[in-house]
Design a protein around this motif. Structure first.
Motif, PDB file in Angstrom:
ATOM      1  N   SER A  23     -60.656 -39.907 -95.187  1.00  0.00           N
ATOM      2  CA  SER A  23     -60.123 -41.393 -94.744  1.00  0.00           C
ATOM      3  C   SER A  23     -61.069 -42.354 -94.894  1.00  0.00           C
ATOM      4  CB  SER A  23     -59.648 -41.400 -93.222  1.00  0.00           C
ATOM      5  OG  SER A  23     -59.269 -42.374 -92.823  1.00  0.00           O
ATOM      6  N   THR A  24     -60.773 -43.493 -95.115  1.00  0.00           N
ATOM      7  CA  THR A  24     -61.549 -44.550 -95.335  1.00  0.00           C
ATOM      8  C   THR A  24     -61.480 -45.399 -93.697  1.00  0.00           C
ATOM      9  OG1 THR A  24     -59.887 -45.954 -95.905  1.00  0.00           O
ATOM     10  CG2 THR A  24     -61.297 -44.948 -97.702  1.00  0.00           C
ATOM     11  N   THR A  25     -60.809 -44.976 -92.905  1.00  0.00           N
ATOM     12  CA  THR A  25     -60.762 -45.570 -91.646  1.00  0.00           C
ATOM     13  C   THR A  25     -61.956 -45.446 -90.941  1.00  0.00           C
ATOM     14  OG1 THR A  25     -58.629 -45.253 -91.749  1.00  0.00           O
ATOM     15  CG2 THR A  25     -59.685 -45.623 -89.392  1.00  0.00           C
ATOM     16  N   GLN A  26     -62.915 -46.869 -90.510  1.00  0.00           N
ATOM     17  CA  GLN A  26     -63.912 -46.667 -89.615  1.00  0.00           C
ATOM     18  C   GLN A  26     -63.736 -45.991 -88.522  1.00  0.00           C
ATOM     19  OE1 GLN A  26     -65.051 -50.876 -89.993  1.00  0.00           O
ATOM     20  NE2 GLN A  26     -66.847 -50.319 -90.010  1.00  0.00           N
ATOM     21  N   ILE A  27     -64.464 -45.113 -88.089  1.00  0.00           N
ATOM     22  CA  ILE A  27     -64.369 -44.595 -86.772  1.00  0.00           C
ATOM     23  C   ILE A  27     -65.347 -45.018 -85.856  1.00  0.00           C
ATOM     24  CG2 ILE A  27     -64.577 -42.063 -85.663  1.00  0.00           C
ATOM     25  CD1 ILE A  27     -62.224 -42.566 -88.091  1.00  0.00           C
ATOM     26  N   VAL A  28     -64.663 -45.490 -84.522  1.00  0.00           N
ATOM     27  CA  VAL A  28     -65.470 -45.939 -83.206  1.00  0.00           C
ATOM     28  C   VAL A  28     -65.266 -44.725 -82.551  1.00  0.00           C
ATOM     29  CG1 VAL A  28     -65.593 -47.457 -81.394  1.00  0.00           C
ATOM     30  CG2 VAL A  28     -64.943 -48.335 -83.691  1.00  0.00           C
ATOM     31  N   ASN A  53     -58.038 -52.058 -90.466  1.00  0.00           N
ATOM     32  CA  ASN A  53     -58.444 -50.527 -90.592  1.00  0.00           C
ATOM     33  C   ASN A  53     -59.509 -50.159 -89.847  1.00  0.00           C
ATOM     34  OD1 ASN A  53     -57.638 -48.147 -92.172  1.00  0.00           O
ATOM     35  ND2 ASN A  53     -59.309 -48.533 -93.552  1.00  0.00           N
ATOM     36  N   LEU A  54     -59.601 -50.074 -88.364  1.00  0.00           N
ATOM     37  CA  LEU A  54     -60.569 -49.945 -87.337  1.00  0.00           C
ATOM     38  C   LEU A  54     -59.938 -49.134 -86.660  1.00  0.00           C
ATOM     39  CD1 LEU A  54     -63.519 -50.697 -87.240  1.00  0.00           C
ATOM     40  CD2 LEU A  54     -62.580 -52.457 -85.453  1.00  0.00           C
ATOM     41  N   GLN A  55     -60.381 -47.957 -86.030  1.00  0.00           N
ATOM     42  CA  GLN A  55     -60.048 -47.191 -85.009  1.00  0.00           C
ATOM     43  C   GLN A  55     -60.384 -47.725 -83.847  1.00  0.00           C
ATOM     44  OE1 GLN A  55     -58.316 -44.082 -86.217  1.00  0.00           O
ATOM     45  NE2 GLN A  55     -57.672 -43.742 -84.091  1.00  0.00           N
ATOM     46  N   VAL A  56     -59.616 -47.977 -82.795  1.00  0.00           N
ATOM     47  CA  VAL A  56     -60.052 -48.518 -81.530  1.00  0.00           C
ATOM     48  C   VAL A  56     -59.025 -47.948 -80.703  1.00  0.00           C
ATOM     49  CG1 VAL A  56     -60.482 -50.712 -82.880  1.00  0.00           C
ATOM     50  CG2 VAL A  56     -58.195 -50.467 -81.899  1.00  0.00           C
ATOM     51  N   VAL A 105     -41.155 -53.885 -69.461  1.00  0.00           N
ATOM     52  CA  VAL A 105     -41.974 -55.069 -69.329  1.00  0.00           C
ATOM     53  C   VAL A 105     -42.892 -55.029 -68.080  1.00  0.00           C
ATOM     54  CG1 VAL A 105     -42.190 -57.787 -69.192  1.00  0.00           C
ATOM     55  CG2 VAL A 105     -40.572 -56.460 -70.894  1.00  0.00           C
ATOM     56  N   GLY A 106     -44.230 -55.442 -68.271  1.00  0.00           N
ATOM     57  CA  GLY A 106     -45.030 -55.262 -67.045  1.00  0.00           C
ATOM     58  C   GLY A 106     -45.764 -53.786 -66.975  1.00  0.00           C
ATOM     59  N   ASP A 107     -45.467 -52.815 -67.585  1.00  0.00           N
ATOM     60  CA  ASP A 107     -46.144 -51.605 -67.743  1.00  0.00           C
ATOM     61  C   ASP A 107     -47.645 -51.584 -68.484  1.00  0.00           C
ATOM     62  OD1 ASP A 107     -43.861 -50.434 -66.268  1.00  0.00           O
ATOM     63  OD2 ASP A 107     -43.061 -49.063 -67.885  1.00  0.00           O
ATOM     64  N   THR A 108     -48.403 -50.870 -67.771  1.00  0.00           N
ATOM     65  CA  THR A 108     -49.667 -50.787 -68.647  1.00  0.00           C
ATOM     66  C   THR A 108     -49.670 -49.553 -69.728  1.00  0.00           C
ATOM     67  OG1 THR A 108     -50.857 -51.626 -66.597  1.00  0.00           O
ATOM     68  CG2 THR A 108     -52.087 -50.235 -68.272  1.00  0.00           C
ATOM     69  N   VAL A 109     -50.015 -49.749 -70.774  1.00  0.00           N
ATOM     70  CA  VAL A 109     -50.008 -48.585 -71.571  1.00  0.00           C
ATOM     71  C   VAL A 109     -51.576 -48.574 -72.312  1.00  0.00           C
ATOM     72  CG1 VAL A 109     -49.342 -47.749 -74.007  1.00  0.00           C
ATOM     73  CG2 VAL A 109     -47.571 -49.009 -72.291  1.00  0.00           C
ATOM     74  N   GLU A 110     -52.085 -47.511 -72.343  1.00  0.00           N
ATOM     75  CA  GLU A 110     -53.438 -47.254 -72.894  1.00  0.00           C
ATOM     76  C   GLU A 110     -53.132 -46.920 -74.421  1.00  0.00           C
ATOM     77  OE1 GLU A 110     -56.594 -45.097 -70.645  1.00  0.00           O
ATOM     78  OE2 GLU A 110     -55.311 -45.370 -68.799  1.00  0.00           O
ATOM     79  N   PHE A 111     -54.127 -47.163 -75.263  1.00  0.00           N
ATOM     80  CA  PHE A 111     -53.785 -46.661 -76.660  1.00  0.00           C
ATOM     81  C   PHE A 111     -55.285 -46.302 -77.426  1.00  0.00           C
ATOM     82  CE2 PHE A 111     -54.522 -51.287 -76.536  1.00  0.00           C
ATOM     83  CZ  PHE A 111     -55.400 -51.624 -77.360  1.00  0.00           C
ATOM     84  N   TYR A 112     -54.994 -45.729 -78.295  1.00  0.00           N
ATOM     85  CA  TYR A 112     -56.004 -44.937 -79.149  1.00  0.00           C
ATOM     86  C   TYR A 112     -55.327 -44.988 -80.668  1.00  0.00           C
ATOM     87  CZ  TYR A 112     -60.208 -43.014 -81.277  1.00  0.00           C
ATOM     88  OH  TYR A 112     -61.109 -42.620 -82.272  1.00  0.00           O
ATOM     89  N   VAL A 123     -51.824 -55.480 -85.387  1.00  0.00           N
ATOM     90  CA  VAL A 123     -50.837 -54.135 -84.940  1.00  0.00           C
ATOM     91  C   VAL A 123     -51.898 -53.145 -84.708  1.00  0.00           C
ATOM     92  CG1 VAL A 123     -49.169 -52.690 -86.183  1.00  0.00           C
ATOM     93  CG2 VAL A 123     -49.228 -55.170 -86.465  1.00  0.00           C
ATOM     94  N   ILE A 124     -51.246 -52.385 -83.757  1.00  0.00           N
ATOM     95  CA  ILE A 124     -51.937 -50.977 -83.454  1.00  0.00           C
ATOM     96  C   ILE A 124     -50.976 -49.776 -84.040  1.00  0.00           C
ATOM     97  CG2 ILE A 124     -52.716 -49.191 -81.746  1.00  0.00           C
ATOM     98  CD1 ILE A 124     -54.758 -51.578 -81.789  1.00  0.00           C
ATOM     99  N   HIS A 125     -51.455 -49.077 -84.904  1.00  0.00           N
ATOM    100  CA  HIS A 125     -50.327 -47.840 -85.409  1.00  0.00           C
ATOM    101  C   HIS A 125     -51.513 -46.724 -85.454  1.00  0.00           C
ATOM    102  CE1 HIS A 125     -51.942 -47.922 -89.837  1.00  0.00           C
ATOM    103  NE2 HIS A 125     -52.309 -49.072 -89.298  1.00  0.00           N
ATOM    104  N   TRP A 126     -50.817 -45.651 -86.062  1.00  0.00           N
ATOM    105  CA  TRP A 126     -51.457 -44.403 -86.136  1.00  0.00           C
ATOM    106  C   TRP A 126     -51.592 -43.895 -84.569  1.00  0.00           C
ATOM    107  CZ3 TRP A 126     -52.423 -40.241 -89.344  1.00  0.00           C
ATOM    108  CH2 TRP A 126     -52.021 -40.586 -90.512  1.00  0.00           C
ATOM    109  N   THR A 127     -50.889 -43.973 -83.625  1.00  0.00           N
ATOM    110  CA  THR A 127     -50.932 -43.489 -82.186  1.00  0.00           C
ATOM    111  C   THR A 127     -50.156 -42.336 -82.076  1.00  0.00           C
ATOM    112  OG1 THR A 127     -48.881 -44.930 -81.866  1.00  0.00           O
ATOM    113  CG2 THR A 127     -50.973 -45.890 -81.446  1.00  0.00           C
TER     114      THR A 127
END
Length: 148
Positions: A23-28, A53-56, A105-112, A123-127
């Protein structure tokens, strides 16, 4: 002699597997234990510098729920507002991961996942997990449940 040959062949196969570019994705480094303040700064830096293309990882609250994208792989879509005030579109592949039920609407969502810059914030994808095992698994967390 056969054992040595088998071990050598196994070692060669393993080396070839590990040597290929997966993968060419930078990994944090942000293994799930929740996101950290540093994760927010990495994401804000990506937005400010128009990086892609940054993993966050991070979190935000839902400001809008959009219709599912049904073209190709199906994606649940919603917009999060994050700490810095920016908004992000979350495109969560529901062919590979469970949909977040009862999202409001109003809900909190954590993501990676993977951040891609666009002129609306990004955009956040690959979740989701990678069924091929070639990409870091992503996830969403809502009301104590993890969706990957």
């Amino acid at each position: 002699m056969k054992k040595i040959l088998v071990i050598c062949l196994f070692g060669l196969a393993l080396f070839s597997f590990l040597d290929r570019k997966v993968s060419t994705t930078q990994i944090v480094q942000n293994v799930y234990a929740g996101y950290t303040a540093d994760s927010d700064s990495v994401l804000q830096n990506a937005i400010d510098n128009k990086l892609s293309n940054l993993q966050v990882g991070g979190s935000g609250y839902v400001v809008k729920i959009l219709a599912d994208d049904l073209k190709g792989s199906r994606h649940q879509r919603f917009i999060l507002k994050i700490a810095g005030g920016n908004t992000l579109l979350v495109a969560h592949n529901i062919d590979l991961a469970p949909r977040i039920e009862n999202l409001n609407v109003g809900d909190t969502v954590e993501f990676y996942g993977v951040y891609e810059f666009n002129n609306k914030g990004g955009v956040i994808h690959w979740t989701h997990h990678d069924p091929r095992g070639q990409h870091p698994d992503g996830w969403l967390k809502h009301n104590g449940s993890i969706y990957k």
